[in-house]
Design an enzyme around this catalytic site. Structure first.
Site, mmCIF file in Angstrom:
data_model
loop_
_atom_site.group_PDB
_atom_site.id
_atom_site.type_symbol
_atom_site.label_atom_id
_atom_site.label_comp_id
_atom_site.label_asym_id
_atom_site.label_seq_id
_atom_site.Cartn_x
_atom_site.Cartn_y
_atom_site.Cartn_z
ATOM 1 C CE LYS A 125 -25.761 21.541 3.906
ATOM 2 N NZ LYS A 125 -27.026 22.184 4.318
ATOM 3 C CG ASP A 165 -24.830 23.762 6.821
ATOM 4 O OD1 ASP A 165 -26.075 23.769 6.738
ATOM 5 O OD2 ASP A 165 -24.216 22.992 7.589
HETATM 6 P P1 NDP Z 1 -23.135 28.221 12.508
HETATM 7 O O1 NDP Z 1 -21.783 27.788 12.124
HETATM 8 O O2 NDP Z 1 -23.518 29.649 12.335
HETATM 9 O O3 NDP Z 1 -23.454 27.811 14.006
HETATM 10 C C1 NDP Z 1 -23.379 26.498 14.411
HETATM 11 C C2 NDP Z 1 -23.640 26.422 15.902
HETATM 12 O O4 NDP Z 1 -23.796 25.050 16.274
HETATM 13 C C3 NDP Z 1 -22.497 26.962 16.739
HETATM 14 O O5 NDP Z 1 -22.998 27.493 17.935
HETATM 15 C C4 NDP Z 1 -21.671 25.701 16.987
HETATM 16 O O6 NDP Z 1 -20.858 25.770 18.159
HETATM 17 C C5 NDP Z 1 -22.738 24.658 17.162
HETATM 18 N N1 NDP Z 1 -22.211 23.349 16.730
HETATM 19 C C6 NDP Z 1 -21.777 23.011 15.495
HETATM 20 N N2 NDP Z 1 -21.324 21.759 15.471
HETATM 21 C C7 NDP Z 1 -21.454 21.303 16.726
HETATM 22 C C8 NDP Z 1 -21.162 20.067 17.324
HETATM 23 N N3 NDP Z 1 -20.633 19.055 16.636
HETATM 24 N N4 NDP Z 1 -21.448 19.934 18.657
HETATM 25 C C9 NDP Z 1 -22.000 20.970 19.364
HETATM 26 N N5 NDP Z 1 -22.284 22.159 18.832
HETATM 27 C C10 NDP Z 1 -22.023 22.322 17.539
HETATM 28 O O7 NDP Z 1 -24.140 27.296 11.641
HETATM 29 P P2 NDP Z 1 -25.675 27.514 11.298
HETATM 30 O O8 NDP Z 1 -26.349 28.241 12.385
HETATM 31 O O9 NDP Z 1 -25.744 28.028 9.913
HETATM 32 O O10 NDP Z 1 -26.206 26.000 11.241
HETATM 33 C C11 NDP Z 1 -26.755 25.352 12.388
HETATM 34 C C12 NDP Z 1 -27.599 24.175 11.927
HETATM 35 O O11 NDP Z 1 -28.666 24.641 11.075
HETATM 36 C C13 NDP Z 1 -26.869 23.115 11.101
HETATM 37 O O12 NDP Z 1 -27.434 21.857 11.387
HETATM 38 C C14 NDP Z 1 -27.220 23.493 9.657
HETATM 39 O O13 NDP Z 1 -27.109 22.402 8.799
HETATM 40 C C15 NDP Z 1 -28.658 23.935 9.846
HETATM 41 N N6 NDP Z 1 -29.217 24.801 8.817
HETATM 42 C C16 NDP Z 1 -28.603 25.970 8.479
HETATM 43 C C17 NDP Z 1 -29.183 26.798 7.554
HETATM 44 C C18 NDP Z 1 -28.591 28.131 7.217
HETATM 45 O O14 NDP Z 1 -29.231 28.881 6.463
HETATM 46 N N7 NDP Z 1 -27.448 28.511 7.762
HETATM 47 C C19 NDP Z 1 -30.410 26.426 6.850
HETATM 48 C C20 NDP Z 1 -31.026 25.213 7.347
HETATM 49 C C21 NDP Z 1 -30.417 24.437 8.273
HETATM 50 P P3 NDP Z 1 -19.264 26.007 18.004
HETATM 51 O O15 NDP Z 1 -19.132 27.406 17.506
HETATM 52 O O16 NDP Z 1 -18.728 25.776 19.368
HETATM 53 O O17 NDP Z 1 -18.794 24.991 16.995
HETATM 54 O O1 2IT Z 2 -29.447 23.260 5.177
HETATM 55 C C1 2IT Z 2 -29.803 24.244 4.500
HETATM 56 O O2 2IT Z 2 -30.940 24.333 4.023
HETATM 57 C C2 2IT Z 2 -28.819 25.315 4.300
HETATM 58 N N1 2IT Z 2 -27.713 25.230 4.833
HETATM 59 C C3 2IT Z 2 -29.145 26.471 3.405
HETATM 60 C C4 2IT Z 2 -28.910 26.112 1.968
HETATM 61 C C5 2IT Z 2 -29.052 27.242 0.986
HETATM 62 O O3 2IT Z 2 -28.796 26.959 -0.179
HETATM 63 O O4 2IT Z 2 -29.415 28.357 1.354
#
Ligand code: NDP
Ligand code: 2IT
Length: 446
Positions: A125, A165
């Site tokens: 990561k 992410d």
């Molecule tokens: P995005 O950047 O697309 O969205 C993140 C969302 O979470 C936004 O609405 C953001 O609000 C909110 N957020 C982020 N940080 C904070 C915080 N400190 N406090 C409150 N709200 C917060 O990210 P993703 O949707 O890709 O990721 C969301 C979660 O899913 C993370 O934990 C990530 O690690 C996990 N994840 C993502 C994967 C992927 O494929 N993208 C795969 C597996 C897990 P704001 O815009 O106001 O910051």
């Molecule tokens: O937390 C996660 O699994 C991700 N942000 C996706 C990682 C990836 O390599 O697609």
């Protein structure tokens, strides 16, 4: 003292300034007790000591100039945690709160998660404390180019394959890949989450959210229940949250909340396809705030600075960030009748909150298993890139659904095998551990 507690003590001493990493290692190692007791080889080959020390941690300076000519310095990170079962694989996060402790916990979790996907991927990561919010596309491009100028030397399609992410989506992946190509003259599968027009996999944008809902569906099905008619809360409004909501709507659930770091929208009537399309346009194109939802749709309420967890629900899907549910939130959820909690985000629950849910027999899907559909589909993107082919949407969708079912089966069977059928934390951690640990033993101490 047990082998696990001895290892934990050492890790706590070495990493005492890294609370998120300690949280994740403590939860994981403690749930491995039965398998460690059963197999002395893990101690004999010092597997826990090796598994809690990343292969390497890379930190670098990222200098860039904004549109007004102001000079900035950010820090870039990549923790290559473990490549026992495949090349390092995991996302990049751009968020001002990012630090080494967070990158370490994410890459440690990723190692176990990737082992559950049935695909050959190690764990890594990275990211930066750069904040893309409020920056123009050109500023983000300059930052990404500067980041990749240093980062390119550490990655490769068979070495380390980053993805998105928090704060890293389609736009950032494009700029990062463009600069990688410029530096190396290689067009290859070095990064996933690419646009499907130039090497990305169909369904990758949907995969994490859809996968999380498929996992919840499997959990409920085992208890002869379904998502139909269930009142659901989803936190966040980014990539994972959006597609979690989309699949929930398709399966007949009623989603009444989404959020961002400014607060929560509560829509008692339910977020339908049309309202979700508004959120997607707002977040992905206009880069606006979720509060605008309440201005647009009568009947929706904006709860400033509040998380969704006090709203009564049947099912909760935290899809924002780590530790977004504290013990008090978990208590409120349980008191209000929440029966299932499935993690789209990584480690969204504080340790005490997890323990409470397990104790109260709430169906709990830990992120390592429940949100693995995203990285699994990244694995499918790597496979397509290596074949120089693109599969159809149906093909990828089918594989994703099958993978989520397999993960659920593996996790629930492992939990049953160790006498705690309800405990998917134990099931996920043991199943992921055994795969990685046995590969490490086979390959000798390196
Ligand atoms: P995005 O950047 O697309 O969205 C993140 C969302 O979470 C936004 O609405 C953001 O609000 C909110 N957020 C982020 N940080 C904070 C915080 N400190 N406090 C409150 N709200 C917060 O990210 P993703 O949707 O890709 O990721 C969301 C979660 O899913 C993370 O934990 C990530 O690690 C996990 N994840 C993502 C994967 C992927 O494929 N993208 C795969 C597996 C897990 P704001 O815009 O106001 O910051
Ligand atoms: O937390 C996660 O699994 C991700 N942000 C996706 C990682 C990836 O390599 O697609």
């Amino acid at each position: 003292m047990s082998y696990i507690e001895e290892t934990l003590q050492e890790v706590h001493e070495k990493c005492n300034a890294e609370p998120e990493f300690l949280q994740s290692v403590t939860e994981t190692l403690r749930s491995l007790q039965p398998v460690i007791d059963e197999h002395p080889k893990y101690r004999r080959y010092a597997v826990l000591e090796r598994l809690t020390e990343p292969d390497r941690m890379i930190m670098f300076r990222v200098g860039w100039v904004d549109e007004k000519g102001v000079y900035h310095v950010n820090r870039g990170y990549r923790v290559q945690f473990n490549n026992a079962i495949g090349p390092y694989k995991g996302g990049l996060r751009f968020h001002p709160s990012l630090n080494l402790a967070i990158v370490k916990f994410l890459s440690f979790e990723q190692t176990f998660k990737n082992a559950l996907t049935t695909l050959p991927m190690g764990g890594g990561k990275g990211g930066s404390d750069f904040d893309p919010k409020g920056r123009t596309d050109e500023e983000v491009m300059r930052f990404c180019q500067s980041f990749m100028t240093e980062f390119a030397r550490y990655i490769g399609p068979d070495m380390d394959v980053p993805a998105g992410d928090i704060g890293v989506g389609k736009r950032e992946i494009g700029y990062l890949f463009g600069q990688y190509k410029k530096i190396t003259s290689q067009f290859n599968g070095v990064i996933t989450g690419k646009d499907s027009n130039w090497g990305g996999s169909l369904m990758r944008p949907e995969a994490t959210g859809y996968g999380t809902v498929y996992f919840a569906e499997e959990m409920l099905e085992k208890h002869k229940d379904s998502l139909e008619g269930k009142v659901c809360l989803v936190s966040g409004s980014g990539n994972v949250a959006q597609f979690t909501v989309k699949k929930l709507i398709q399966l007949g659930a009623k989603v009444v909340a989404m959020s961002d770091s400014g607060g929560t929208v509560y829509d008692k009537e339910g977020i339908n396809e049309e309202k979700l399309a508004f959120v997607m346009d707002l977040k992905n194109k206009r880069r606006g705030r979720i509060s605008e939802y309440a201005d647009k749709f009568a009947g929706a309420e904006f709860l400033e600075d509040k998380s969704p967890w006090a709203i009564p629900c049947d099912c909760a899907f935290p899809c924002a960030t780590q530790n977004e549910i504290e013990l008090e939130d978990a208590k409120t959820l349980v008191e209000n009748g929440c029966r299932l909690l499935c993690e789209g985000a990584n480690m969204p629950l504080a340790a005490e909150a997890v323990n409470l849910l397990l104790e109260k027999k709430v169906l709990y899907g830990p992120g390592k298993a429940a949100n693995a559909g995203g990285v699994a589909t990244s694995g499918l993107e790597m496979a397509q890139n290596a074949q120089h082919l693109s599969w159809t949407r149906e093909e990828v969708a089918h594989r994703l659904h099958d993978i989520m079912k397999s993960i659920h089966e593996l996790v629930s069977e492992t939990a049953e095998q160790y006498g705690r059928p309800h405990d998917y934390v134990m099931g996920a951690n043991i199943a992921g551990f055994v795969k990685v640990a046995d590969a490490m033993i086979d390959q000798g101490i390196v």
